[in-house]
Design an enzyme around this catalytic site. Structure first.
Site, PDB file in Angstrom:
ATOM      1  N   HIS A 148      28.724 -13.190 -27.900  1.00 13.17           N
ATOM      2  CA  HIS A 148      28.673 -12.926 -26.467  1.00 13.17           C
ATOM      3  C   HIS A 148      28.234 -11.485 -26.225  1.00 13.17           C
ATOM      4  O   HIS A 148      28.424 -10.622 -27.091  1.00 13.17           O
ATOM      5  CB  HIS A 148      30.064 -13.047 -25.832  1.00 13.17           C
ATOM      6  CG  HIS A 148      30.815 -14.289 -26.147  1.00 13.17           C
ATOM      7  ND1 HIS A 148      30.992 -15.300 -25.227  1.00 13.17           N
ATOM      8  CD2 HIS A 148      31.484 -14.690 -27.268  1.00 13.17           C
ATOM      9  CE1 HIS A 148      31.729 -16.265 -25.758  1.00 13.17           C
ATOM     10  NE2 HIS A 148      32.036 -15.919 -26.999  1.00 13.17           N
ATOM     11  N   TYR A 149      27.697 -11.196 -25.035  1.00 13.68           N
ATOM     12  CA  TYR A 149      27.728  -9.816 -24.558  1.00 13.68           C
ATOM     13  C   TYR A 149      28.803  -9.739 -23.482  1.00 13.68           C
ATOM     14  O   TYR A 149      29.169 -10.747 -22.863  1.00 13.68           O
ATOM     15  CB  TYR A 149      26.367  -9.321 -24.081  1.00 13.68           C
ATOM     16  CG  TYR A 149      25.746  -9.963 -22.853  1.00 13.68           C
ATOM     17  CD1 TYR A 149      26.459 -10.252 -21.698  1.00 13.68           C
ATOM     18  CD2 TYR A 149      24.369 -10.232 -22.832  1.00 13.68           C
ATOM     19  CE1 TYR A 149      25.856 -10.796 -20.569  1.00 13.68           C
ATOM     20  CE2 TYR A 149      23.754 -10.781 -21.711  1.00 13.68           C
ATOM     21  CZ  TYR A 149      24.511 -11.048 -20.590  1.00 13.68           C
ATOM     22  OH  TYR A 149      23.920 -11.587 -19.485  1.00 13.68           O
ATOM     23  N   THR A 150      29.302  -8.512 -23.257  1.00  8.63           N
ATOM     24  CA  THR A 150      30.399  -8.364 -22.299  1.00  8.63           C
ATOM     25  C   THR A 150      29.915  -8.494 -20.860  1.00  8.63           C
ATOM     26  O   THR A 150      30.649  -8.974 -19.987  1.00  8.63           O
ATOM     27  CB  THR A 150      31.091  -7.007 -22.477  1.00  8.63           C
ATOM     28  OG1 THR A 150      30.109  -5.959 -22.394  1.00  8.63           O
ATOM     29  CG2 THR A 150      31.797  -6.940 -23.835  1.00  8.63           C
ATOM     30  N   GLU A 163      32.739 -10.535 -29.011  1.00  9.46           N
ATOM     31  CA  GLU A 163      32.207  -9.881 -27.810  1.00  9.46           C
ATOM     32  C   GLU A 163      31.502  -8.594 -28.219  1.00  9.46           C
ATOM     33  O   GLU A 163      32.074  -7.762 -28.936  1.00  9.46           O
ATOM     34  CB  GLU A 163      33.329  -9.566 -26.816  1.00  9.46           C
ATOM     35  CG  GLU A 163      33.877 -10.779 -26.080  1.00  9.46           C
ATOM     36  CD  GLU A 163      33.017 -11.193 -24.890  1.00  9.46           C
ATOM     37  OE1 GLU A 163      32.019 -10.508 -24.614  1.00  9.46           O
ATOM     38  OE2 GLU A 163      33.374 -12.195 -24.241  1.00  9.46           O
ATOM     39  N   ASP A 197      24.450 -15.278 -22.127  1.00  8.34           N
ATOM     40  CA  ASP A 197      24.660 -14.263 -23.158  1.00  8.34           C
ATOM     41  C   ASP A 197      24.607 -14.871 -24.566  1.00  8.34           C
ATOM     42  O   ASP A 197      24.870 -16.056 -24.733  1.00  8.34           O
ATOM     43  CB  ASP A 197      25.989 -13.532 -22.928  1.00  8.34           C
ATOM     44  CG  ASP A 197      27.203 -14.456 -22.871  1.00  8.34           C
ATOM     45  OD1 ASP A 197      27.172 -15.443 -22.120  1.00  8.34           O
ATOM     46  OD2 ASP A 197      28.190 -14.179 -23.580  1.00  8.34           O
ATOM     47  N   HIS A 242      26.587 -17.774 -26.757  1.00  6.80           N
ATOM     48  CA  HIS A 242      27.335 -18.450 -25.701  1.00  6.80           C
ATOM     49  C   HIS A 242      26.426 -19.341 -24.871  1.00  6.80           C
ATOM     50  O   HIS A 242      26.802 -20.440 -24.451  1.00  6.80           O
ATOM     51  CB  HIS A 242      28.014 -17.397 -24.819  1.00  6.80           C
ATOM     52  CG  HIS A 242      29.144 -17.927 -24.001  1.00  6.80           C
ATOM     53  ND1 HIS A 242      29.805 -17.168 -23.064  1.00  6.80           N
ATOM     54  CD2 HIS A 242      29.745 -19.142 -23.964  1.00  6.80           C
ATOM     55  CE1 HIS A 242      30.749 -17.892 -22.494  1.00  6.80           C
ATOM     56  NE2 HIS A 242      30.739 -19.092 -23.010  1.00  6.80           N
TER      57      HIS A 242
END
Length: 257
Positions: free
Chosen positions: A37-39, A102, A154, A144
């Site tokens: 994921h990215y935040t 993350e 993401d 994700h």
């Protein structure tokens, strides 16, 4: 608020920063997938605080800072809450199946900034460690957006999947260059659309074979492009997208040779 109990880090380079947001992996499952994921938040600090806030009801196993520092929020033996409503190869409980990572990056809201080299080096080392310990296959390292197409985007098209693959992480093939030729798009119907949907489903995407190029099909194609054909992400199945999907399926261990 009671502080969550500390635990022993699973990854040697991780600092433990416990989150209370986790539970039992259902049916005593062990992880066989890594989900990246990215935040999507302005700062790493804000994202980390959110993942450790019981009111958020979200978490991940690991958090990777821009400078490469790694924090572990949830033991790998536990079910972190990072995937949400997701599907891959017919499995709807991605949280029980996966290790969630993350990666601090503001993503699409922040204009898709580049991921620093030190951060990607740390992600690679972490993924390699997790994959080795849990025997996670390369094709089970996903974004994700792969498991939640149309709902999540993401880690995004700026994520350097090629760097991970070159280091032995993830499944990837060289994408077919974008060019002209026939294409499929929303509103199209018939056997070519069925074939496209069947190939996407065979790889793992949660898509029904209906023969109708609907909005959801467009979202799945965009998710595929975002990971595997990142030069153009538009949800249109052009010749480059379809050829890349063919190559990807052919490169799977079960189909090789």
């Amino acid at each position: 608020m009671t502080e969550p109990a500390p635990f022993q880090a699973d990854h040697a380079e991780a600092l433990v920063s416990p989150s209370p947001n986790h539970g039992e992996r259902k049916e005593a499952r062990t992880p066989d997938m890594i989900l990246l994921h990215y935040t999507g938040m302005e700062t790493a600090e804000a994202a980390l605080t959110w993942l450790r806030n019981p009111a958020s009801e979200v978490s991940s196993h690991y958090f990777v800072h821009e400078d490469g520092r790694i924090e572990q929020l949830v033991p790998e033996s536990r079910r972190a809450w990072h995937a949400g409503r997701s599907l891959w190869k017919g499995d709807a409980d991605i949280n029980s199946a996966s290790i969630g990572i993350e990666i601090a990056n503001s993503g699409h809201p922040g204009g898709l900034p580049a991921f620093p080299g030190a951060q990607i080096d740390a992600v690679i080392a972490l993924c390699r460690d997790c994959a080795a310990r849990w025997r996670i296959a390369p094709e089970r390292v996903l974004g994700h957006s792969d498991v939640a197409p149309g709902r999540k985007v993401d880690p995004g098209e700026a994520f350097p999947w090629e760097r991970l693959h070159a280091a032995g992480v993830g499944h990837l093939v060289p994408s077919q260059p974008v060019s002209g030729g026939r294409f499929l798009q929303r509103g199209d119907e018939g056997q070519p659309v069925e074939a496209l949907q069947a190939m996407l489903a065979l790889y793992g995407y949660g898509i029904e074979v209906t023969g109708e190029y609907c909005a959801f099909t467009e979202g799945v194609v965009a998710a595929f492009q975002r990971h595997f054909r990142r030069e153009r992400v538009d949800g249109i199945a052009d010749a480059s997208t379809i050829a890349t999907l063919h190559r990807l399926l052919s490169a799977l261990p079960a189909y090789a040779g």
